[in-house]
Design a protein around this motif. Structure first.
Motif, PDB file in Angstrom:
ATOM      1  N   VAL A  95       2.101  -3.781 -11.088  1.00 17.32           N
ATOM      2  CA  VAL A  95       3.453  -3.677 -11.634  1.00 17.32           C
ATOM      3  C   VAL A  95       3.833  -5.063 -12.129  1.00 17.32           C
ATOM      4  CG1 VAL A  95       5.860  -3.136 -11.147  1.00 17.32           C
ATOM      5  CG2 VAL A  95       4.042  -1.839 -10.003  1.00 17.32           C
ATOM      6  N   SER A 132      -5.746   6.712  -9.297  1.00 19.18           N
ATOM      7  CA  SER A 132      -5.943   5.267  -9.448  1.00 19.18           C
ATOM      8  C   SER A 132      -6.438   4.639  -8.151  1.00 19.18           C
ATOM      9  CB  SER A 132      -4.633   4.590  -9.869  1.00 19.18           C
ATOM     10  OG  SER A 132      -4.222   5.048 -11.147  1.00 19.18           O
ATOM     11  N   LEU A 137       5.745   5.323 -10.852  1.00 20.86           N
ATOM     12  CA  LEU A 137       4.858   4.982  -9.747  1.00 20.86           C
ATOM     13  C   LEU A 137       4.040   6.190  -9.302  1.00 20.86           C
ATOM     14  CD1 LEU A 137       3.846   2.966  -7.672  1.00 20.86           C
ATOM     15  CD2 LEU A 137       5.793   3.564  -6.219  1.00 20.86           C
ATOM     16  N   CYS A 159      -1.535   0.148 -14.831  1.00 23.25           N
ATOM     17  CA  CYS A 159      -0.516  -0.905 -14.902  1.00 23.25           C
ATOM     18  C   CYS A 159       0.804  -0.283 -15.329  1.00 23.25           C
ATOM     19  CB  CYS A 159      -0.916  -1.986 -15.899  1.00 23.25           C
ATOM     20  SG  CYS A 159       0.330  -3.296 -16.104  1.00 23.25           S
ATOM     21  N   TYR A 166       0.856  -1.191   0.000  1.00 28.78           N
ATOM     22  CA  TYR A 166       0.000   0.000   0.000  1.00 28.78           C
ATOM     23  C   TYR A 166       0.890   1.238   0.000  1.00 28.78           C
ATOM     24  CZ  TYR A 166      -4.007  -2.981   0.753  1.00 28.78           C
ATOM     25  OH  TYR A 166      -4.988  -3.933   0.582  1.00 28.78           O
ATOM     26  N   LEU A 171      -0.117   6.292  -9.499  1.00 26.73           N
ATOM     27  CA  LEU A 171      -0.952   6.457  -8.308  1.00 26.73           C
ATOM     28  C   LEU A 171      -1.973   7.574  -8.457  1.00 26.73           C
ATOM     29  CD1 LEU A 171       1.806   6.064  -5.560  1.00 26.73           C
ATOM     30  CD2 LEU A 171      -0.031   4.451  -6.041  1.00 26.73           C
ATOM     31  N   ALA A 206      -6.093   1.258  -7.830  1.00 25.15           N
ATOM     32  CA  ALA A 206      -5.156   0.146  -7.647  1.00 25.15           C
ATOM     33  C   ALA A 206      -4.153   0.165  -8.806  1.00 25.15           C
ATOM     34  CB  ALA A 206      -5.885  -1.186  -7.602  1.00 25.15           C
ATOM     35  N   VAL A 207      -2.951  -0.366  -8.543  1.00 23.41           N
ATOM     36  CA  VAL A 207      -1.877  -0.365  -9.540  1.00 23.41           C
ATOM     37  C   VAL A 207      -1.251  -1.758  -9.600  1.00 23.41           C
ATOM     38  CG1 VAL A 207       0.374   0.597 -10.189  1.00 23.41           C
ATOM     39  CG2 VAL A 207      -1.370   2.083  -9.153  1.00 23.41           C
ATOM     40  N   ASP A 266      -7.883   2.171 -12.619  1.00 21.38           N
ATOM     41  CA  ASP A 266      -6.703   1.403 -12.252  1.00 21.38           C
ATOM     42  C   ASP A 266      -5.581   1.675 -13.256  1.00 21.38           C
ATOM     43  OD1 ASP A 266      -7.394  -0.021 -14.504  1.00 21.38           O
ATOM     44  OD2 ASP A 266      -8.101  -1.784 -13.433  1.00 21.38           O
ATOM     45  N   VAL A 326      -0.789  -1.541  -4.371  1.00 21.27           N
ATOM     46  CA  VAL A 326       0.136  -1.728  -5.490  1.00 21.27           C
ATOM     47  C   VAL A 326       0.553  -3.199  -5.491  1.00 21.27           C
ATOM     48  CG1 VAL A 326       2.363  -1.105  -6.505  1.00 21.27           C
ATOM     49  CG2 VAL A 326       0.968   0.648  -5.356  1.00 21.27           C
ATOM     50  N   VAL A 376       9.053   0.462  -3.010  1.00 23.40           N
ATOM     51  CA  VAL A 376       7.940   0.475  -2.047  1.00 23.40           C
ATOM     52  C   VAL A 376       8.426   0.172  -0.638  1.00 23.40           C
ATOM     53  CG1 VAL A 376       6.240  -0.168  -3.797  1.00 23.40           C
ATOM     54  CG2 VAL A 376       7.327  -1.966  -2.418  1.00 23.40           C
TER      55      VAL A 376
END
Length: 440
Positions: A424, A419, A412, A348, A312, A416, A421-422, A346, A318, A438
């Motif tokens: 990777v 969004s 990143l 990606c 998070y 964000l 949710a992301v 969202d 994420v 992160v």
């Protein structure tokens, strides 16, 4: 050579990357002979344990981890060799699911260095010193012998036929699903790639296959027959598989044709993990180290970094996943959408290295996300992010925003913005980069 810390060890091992002036083609063609000479100089540490050798395009690492966890649960002292690592070099070689202590890592490294300092190979192989991967592999075998391992589970690096790990005389070869990858080296078809990977099969051994495509299975079956090896197929033995992704893990039911059912809640989320666990169960049953109840608990508690990990960042989930093939991307996106269905909000972050099936991975991403950011995995591997971005721009629909942001931190931050949710995904090396970001 003297090491005061494990960092000293990894710096020394990484210094053996062949110079650009060497001949990679010759090194690859001579790899098995090179590795055999190195292991012989080290007293053949690979002879000190029984081995399970795992090749394939996707699910190798997780399957290896599941198998090793069940071996440990059955009372075996078990080494696990994986490559590459995601965050910590110690991930490459573990003992019964935990890192070796630094004192052991340093002691064994001194033994390796004592031999390597005076060791030379035929220059005609392209490079007269062992390569970094050859040394990491030999180092792992030395660690396992030093620890008194009864078993080791070993993941191939690239392909199988000429991989440095293919000097093993394993009890069992495991072939996970095969897809298009590293086509410049392994071949431009499923059949050619399957041929490379099937060559880990040894004479009169046991071969256990995952859910292979028909053209891949035909190649593996032919190689098993050529070697006089017993072939066991998950496609044949599996009667049913039901799975559901939750934030707490993967809830699945695995049913075999022998009537046995296994109901699991795996700590590693993602629908593909159910297949990996089923394959590991089949290996354990075939080799006789499955213990009812104990084996299931071992599977449920097994983890590896970067396997659909949810972090998070500023309150936004994420998900970081190491998927890097067409089908694994489809599984990852499907699991992601199960948890975070808000497609309109969202994003990606996608990157891939050269040799991967980038076009088909892009098709899945572009059809599933409203915002796609093309980035770079790292400076370790070749990746033309601008070319991937241009391809994505040609493929995208009018309702998809595609951005080219090579810098991971900037990517990143942009992902964000707005969004819910992301994801990777697209490269092991991208996952490595974002795991570090992160964590800060």
């Amino acid at each position: 050579m003297h090491f005061d810390s494990f960092d000293d060890v990894t710096r020394w091992l990484d210094s053996f990357i062949p110079p650009s002036s060497s001949s990679p083609g010759l090194i690859r063609g001579a790899r098995l002979d090179r590795m055999r000479r190195l292991l012989a100089a080290l007293g053949n540490p690979e002879d000190g344990f029984k081995a399970i050798h795992v090749a394939g395009s996707k699910g190798k690492g997780s399957t290896c981890r599941y198998i090793s966890a069940m071996l440990t649960a059955a009372g075996e002292k078990t080494g696990l060799y994986l490559s590459p690592h995601l965050v910590d070099y110690r991930e490459r070689f573990t003992l019964d699911g935990v890192f070796f202590d630094d004192a052991t890592l340093i002691e064994v490294a001194h033994g390796l260095a004592d031999v390597v300092d005076g060791f030379r190979l035929d220059p005609s192989s392209g490079y007269d010193r062992p390569t970094t991967f050859e040394l990491y592999t030999a180092y792992a075998y030395m660690l396992f012998r030093h620890a008194g391992c009864t078993w080791a589970v070993v993941e191939t690096g690239l392909g199988g036929r000429l991989d440095a790990t293919n000097t093993l005389e394993e009890v069992c070869s495991v072939i996970t699903p095969i897809e298009l990858e590293h086509t410049a080296v392994l071949g431009d078809s499923i059949e050619k790639i399957a041929t490379e990977k099937s060559r880990i099969i040894k004479k009169d051994s046991i071969v256990v296959t995952g859910l292979l495509r028909p053209q891949a299975f035909s190649v593996v079956r032919a190689e098993a027959e050529r070697q006089g090896s017993r072939l066991v197929s998950l496609s044949h033995e599996l009667a049913g598989l039901e799975t559901s992704t939750t934030l707490d893990g993967e809830v699945c039911s695995i049913m075999f044709r022998d009537g046995e059912s296994h109901h699991l809640k795996l700590r590693m989320p993602g629908e593909v993990q159910a297949q990996n666990a089923a394959l590991a169960l089949l290996v354990a049953k075939t080799l006789g180290f499955y213990r009812k109840g104990i084996g299931e608990r071992a599977l449920e508690n097994a983890t590896l970094p970067g396997r659909f990990e949810v972090h998070y960042v500023d309150g936004v989930p994420v998900v970081i996943d190491v998927c890097h093939t067409r089908v694994s991307m489809m599984h990852t996106v499907s699991s992601f959408k199960t948890l975070f269905p808000d497609t309109a909000h969202d994003a990606c972050i996608f990157a891939a290295i050269e040799g991967k099936d980038i076009t088909h991975m892009l098709q899945t991403v572009l059809s599933s996300f409203s915002k796609v950011i093309i980035s770079r995995p790292s400076s370790v591997k070749r990746s033309d992010s601008e070319a991937i971005w241009r391809e994505a721009m040609q493929m995208k629909g009018d309702d998809v925003t595609v951005l080219h942001i090579p810098d991971a931190h900037h990517a990143l931050k942009t992902a964000l913005e707005g969004s819910s949710a992301v994801l990777v995904a697209g490269s092991f090396y991208l996952a490595t980069l974002f795991e570090e970001i992160v964590a800060c």
